[in-house]
Design a protein around this motif. Sequence first.
Motif, PDB file in Angstrom:
ATOM      1  N   GLN A 234       0.854  -1.188   0.000  1.00 21.42           N
ATOM      2  CA  GLN A 234       0.000   0.000   0.000  1.00 21.42           C
ATOM      3  C   GLN A 234       0.888   1.236   0.000  1.00 21.42           C
ATOM      4  N   GLY A 235       0.510   2.225  -0.791  1.00 23.75           N
ATOM      5  CA  GLY A 235       1.284   3.456  -0.813  1.00 23.75           C
ATOM      6  C   GLY A 235       0.430   4.644  -1.164  1.00 23.75           C
ATOM      7  N   SER A 236       0.641   5.742  -0.467  1.00 20.76           N
ATOM      8  CA  SER A 236       0.017   7.011  -0.842  1.00 20.76           C
ATOM      9  C   SER A 236       1.101   7.907  -1.409  1.00 20.76           C
ATOM     10  N   THR A 237       0.722   8.819  -2.289  1.00 19.14           N
ATOM     11  CA  THR A 237       1.697   9.711  -2.917  1.00 19.14           C
ATOM     12  C   THR A 237       1.225  11.152  -2.805  1.00 19.14           C
ATOM     13  N   MET A 238       2.185  12.077  -2.634  1.00 17.20           N
ATOM     14  CA  MET A 238       1.864  13.486  -2.481  1.00 17.20           C
ATOM     15  C   MET A 238       2.178  14.296  -3.738  1.00 17.20           C
ATOM     16  N   HIS A 239       3.078  13.810  -4.577  1.00 20.89           N
ATOM     17  CA  HIS A 239       3.521  14.564  -5.735  1.00 20.89           C
ATOM     18  C   HIS A 239       3.250  13.777  -7.014  1.00 20.89           C
ATOM     19  N   GLU A 240       3.011  14.493  -8.096  1.00 27.17           N
ATOM     20  CA  GLU A 240       2.658  13.855  -9.365  1.00 27.17           C
ATOM     21  C   GLU A 240       3.746  12.892  -9.831  1.00 27.17           C
ATOM     22  N   GLU A 241       5.011  13.298  -9.684  1.00 27.29           N
ATOM     23  CA  GLU A 241       6.090  12.432 -10.152  1.00 27.29           C
ATOM     24  C   GLU A 241       6.171  11.150  -9.333  1.00 27.29           C
ATOM     25  N   ASP A 242       5.864  11.249  -8.042  1.00 24.60           N
ATOM     26  CA  ASP A 242       5.846  10.050  -7.212  1.00 24.60           C
ATOM     27  C   ASP A 242       4.701   9.130  -7.622  1.00 24.60           C
ATOM     28  N   ALA A 243       3.537   9.732  -7.887  1.00 23.82           N
ATOM     29  CA  ALA A 243       2.381   8.937  -8.305  1.00 23.82           C
ATOM     30  C   ALA A 243       2.672   8.207  -9.611  1.00 23.82           C
ATOM     31  N   ALA A 244       3.317   8.897 -10.547  1.00 24.39           N
ATOM     32  CA  ALA A 244       3.642   8.281 -11.838  1.00 24.39           C
ATOM     33  C   ALA A 244       4.631   7.129 -11.661  1.00 24.39           C
ATOM     34  N   GLU A 245       5.598   7.331 -10.792  1.00 21.68           N
ATOM     35  CA  GLU A 245       6.591   6.285 -10.544  1.00 21.68           C
ATOM     36  C   GLU A 245       5.952   5.073  -9.875  1.00 21.68           C
ATOM     37  N   PHE A 246       5.065   5.325  -8.922  1.00 22.86           N
ATOM     38  CA  PHE A 246       4.403   4.217  -8.240  1.00 22.86           C
ATOM     39  C   PHE A 246       3.504   3.462  -9.221  1.00 22.86           C
ATOM     40  N   ASP A 247       2.798   4.177 -10.074  1.00 26.88           N
ATOM     41  CA  ASP A 247       1.947   3.525 -11.074  1.00 26.88           C
ATOM     42  C   ASP A 247       2.785   2.672 -12.025  1.00 26.88           C
ATOM     43  N   ARG A 248       3.976   3.144 -12.382  1.00 26.15           N
ATOM     44  CA  ARG A 248       4.853   2.355 -13.257  1.00 26.15           C
ATOM     45  C   ARG A 248       5.239   1.043 -12.571  1.00 26.15           C
ATOM     46  N   ILE A 249       5.580   1.128 -11.285  1.00 24.20           N
ATOM     47  CA  ILE A 249       5.960  -0.072 -10.534  1.00 24.20           C
ATOM     48  C   ILE A 249       4.779  -1.039 -10.458  1.00 24.20           C
ATOM     49  N   ILE A 250       3.595  -0.511 -10.206  1.00 23.52           N
ATOM     50  CA  ILE A 250       2.400  -1.366 -10.115  1.00 23.52           C
ATOM     51  C   ILE A 250       2.177  -2.114 -11.418  1.00 23.52           C
ATOM     52  N   ALA A 251       2.279  -1.393 -12.544  1.00 22.72           N
ATOM     53  CA  ALA A 251       2.054  -2.016 -13.849  1.00 22.72           C
ATOM     54  C   ALA A 251       3.080  -3.114 -14.127  1.00 22.72           C
ATOM     55  N   SER A 252       4.285  -2.957 -13.602  1.00 21.03           N
ATOM     56  CA  SER A 252       5.354  -3.919 -13.871  1.00 21.03           C
ATOM     57  C   SER A 252       5.287  -5.161 -12.996  1.00 21.03           C
ATOM     58  N   TYR A 253       4.709  -5.038 -11.784  1.00 19.79           N
ATOM     59  CA  TYR A 253       4.822  -6.119 -10.814  1.00 19.79           C
ATOM     60  C   TYR A 253       3.499  -6.726 -10.355  1.00 19.79           C
ATOM     61  N   GLU A 254       2.394  -6.083 -10.631  1.00 22.15           N
ATOM     62  CA  GLU A 254       1.125  -6.605 -10.134  1.00 22.15           C
ATOM     63  C   GLU A 254       0.808  -7.950 -10.782  1.00 22.15           C
ATOM     64  N   GLY A 255       0.249  -8.850  -9.995  1.00 13.79           N
ATOM     65  CA  GLY A 255      -0.111 -10.164 -10.505  1.00 13.79           C
ATOM     66  C   GLY A 255       0.955 -11.218 -10.296  1.00 13.79           C
ATOM     67  N   LYS A 256       2.089 -10.827  -9.734  1.00 14.37           N
ATOM     68  CA  LYS A 256       3.175 -11.779  -9.492  1.00 14.37           C
ATOM     69  C   LYS A 256       3.207 -12.194  -8.026  1.00 14.37           C
ATOM     70  N   GLY A 257       2.021 -12.474  -7.499  1.00 14.01           N
ATOM     71  CA  GLY A 257       1.935 -12.791  -6.084  1.00 14.01           C
ATOM     72  C   GLY A 257       1.985 -11.549  -5.218  1.00 14.01           C
ATOM     73  N   ILE A 258       1.728 -10.401  -5.849  1.00 14.51           N
ATOM     74  CA  ILE A 258       1.773  -9.114  -5.153  1.00 14.51           C
ATOM     75  C   ILE A 258       0.490  -8.349  -5.460  1.00 14.51           C
ATOM     76  N   THR A 259      -0.123  -7.776  -4.440  1.00 13.79           N
ATOM     77  CA  THR A 259      -1.298  -6.926  -4.603  1.00 13.79           C
ATOM     78  C   THR A 259      -0.927  -5.504  -4.210  1.00 13.79           C
ATOM     79  N   PHE A 260      -1.366  -4.527  -5.009  1.00 16.27           N
ATOM     80  CA  PHE A 260      -1.041  -3.128  -4.752  1.00 16.27           C
ATOM     81  C   PHE A 260      -2.298  -2.342  -4.407  1.00 16.27           C
ATOM     82  N   LEU A 261      -2.120  -1.335  -3.556  1.00 15.30           N
ATOM     83  CA  LEU A 261      -3.180  -0.398  -3.218  1.00 15.30           C
ATOM     84  C   LEU A 261      -2.572   0.995  -3.241  1.00 15.30           C
TER      85      LEU A 261
END
Length: 383
Positions: A234-261
Amino acid sequence: MKIAIFENIMTPGGHEVDFDRILVEELKRLGHEVVFYVPEGFHFGMDYHTEVRYLSGSSVSYTHARGIGKFLISLRRSQRRFSWYRQLYQAAQAGEMDAIIVPTATYRYLRALRHSVLRRSPVPVLFFHHGITPKDAKNFFDAVHGLLEYPNIRPTVITFEDTIFGNQPKNLRFIFPPTYIPRDVVVTERPAVRADEPLTIGFFGQFRREKHLEDLLNVYLAGNYTRPVHLLVQGSTMHEEDAAEFDRIIASYEGKGITFLHRGLIGAEWQKAIASVDALLLPYSAERYRYQCSAMLFTAIGFQKPVLVSDDINPCVVENYPVGVTFQSGDPAALGTALETFINEYDVRVQGWQEALEHAGRAYAPKAFAERIIEIITENKDV
């Protein structure tokens, strides 16, 4: 007693909000009255169900501030602090409170105080400092020594010792940090996860680069585990660049035994999420955690969750209360080995971790924290 909390840091959520809640609820539980004094226009991250009084001079927020903008906000806050101090002094003179608490202070608060009438407050004023780092030590001690002649000014360091770098000025107080416990949900004891069931491990908090999330995910996926395991991030983000980076990580790793929020969690929703996992990962690598309480470690203790934790996070706490597995900070290989140990040996070691969590929970209980506050307030007084 009537205790005033002067809050001027405006944040939508996080452990600062929960820390204020501990102050309000635990002091009330001891039979005291609590009232907030805040700048005009101040917005609370939650409803504390207590009286609020407003000081003239609007508050400022660091949310979305970066670089020079953050510096200018800090300068503006410092200028307004003198006005807020003066108003607090006038309120104390009028008998509106028996003590004042500043829940999150830096040496700058004390430095400004030397030039404010509030230094002569007729009631005790407790400035809480959440750990002192070597970088700030000189400025902090200079400010503390400059206030020695004012007995009602009581700088109070939240720490695990009764000295800071060997220094113990007579006007400095020390207090153990409190745990963050379930307050909006009823948490029943979870049945022990069976060896053939997935062990759910949680990684929570604000998404920041210093937490090295992607490195953690790569190490986690490379591990050899002898029991089923699932990772919740689970992660919250305060800045647009952080949100974009977190979304990139989610797209790359979700479904590999990992759930993101990817969103912030506050109050009951946050507490339910923490309660829903079997253990917590705290692989942060930041030197300041050697001196400052890790809110996530103290959430783990409060919710009685074993941890995998970096060895630079509150090391004296983990040494005294072995609540999980540690690894050498900044060493990916050590993290991988520790993850395998933590997961593969969980079933045989969890009972020992739980016993340590129970002991730590008693040592750092919120009630004990509030009782220590009252001790500091009532020094040299009849209770």
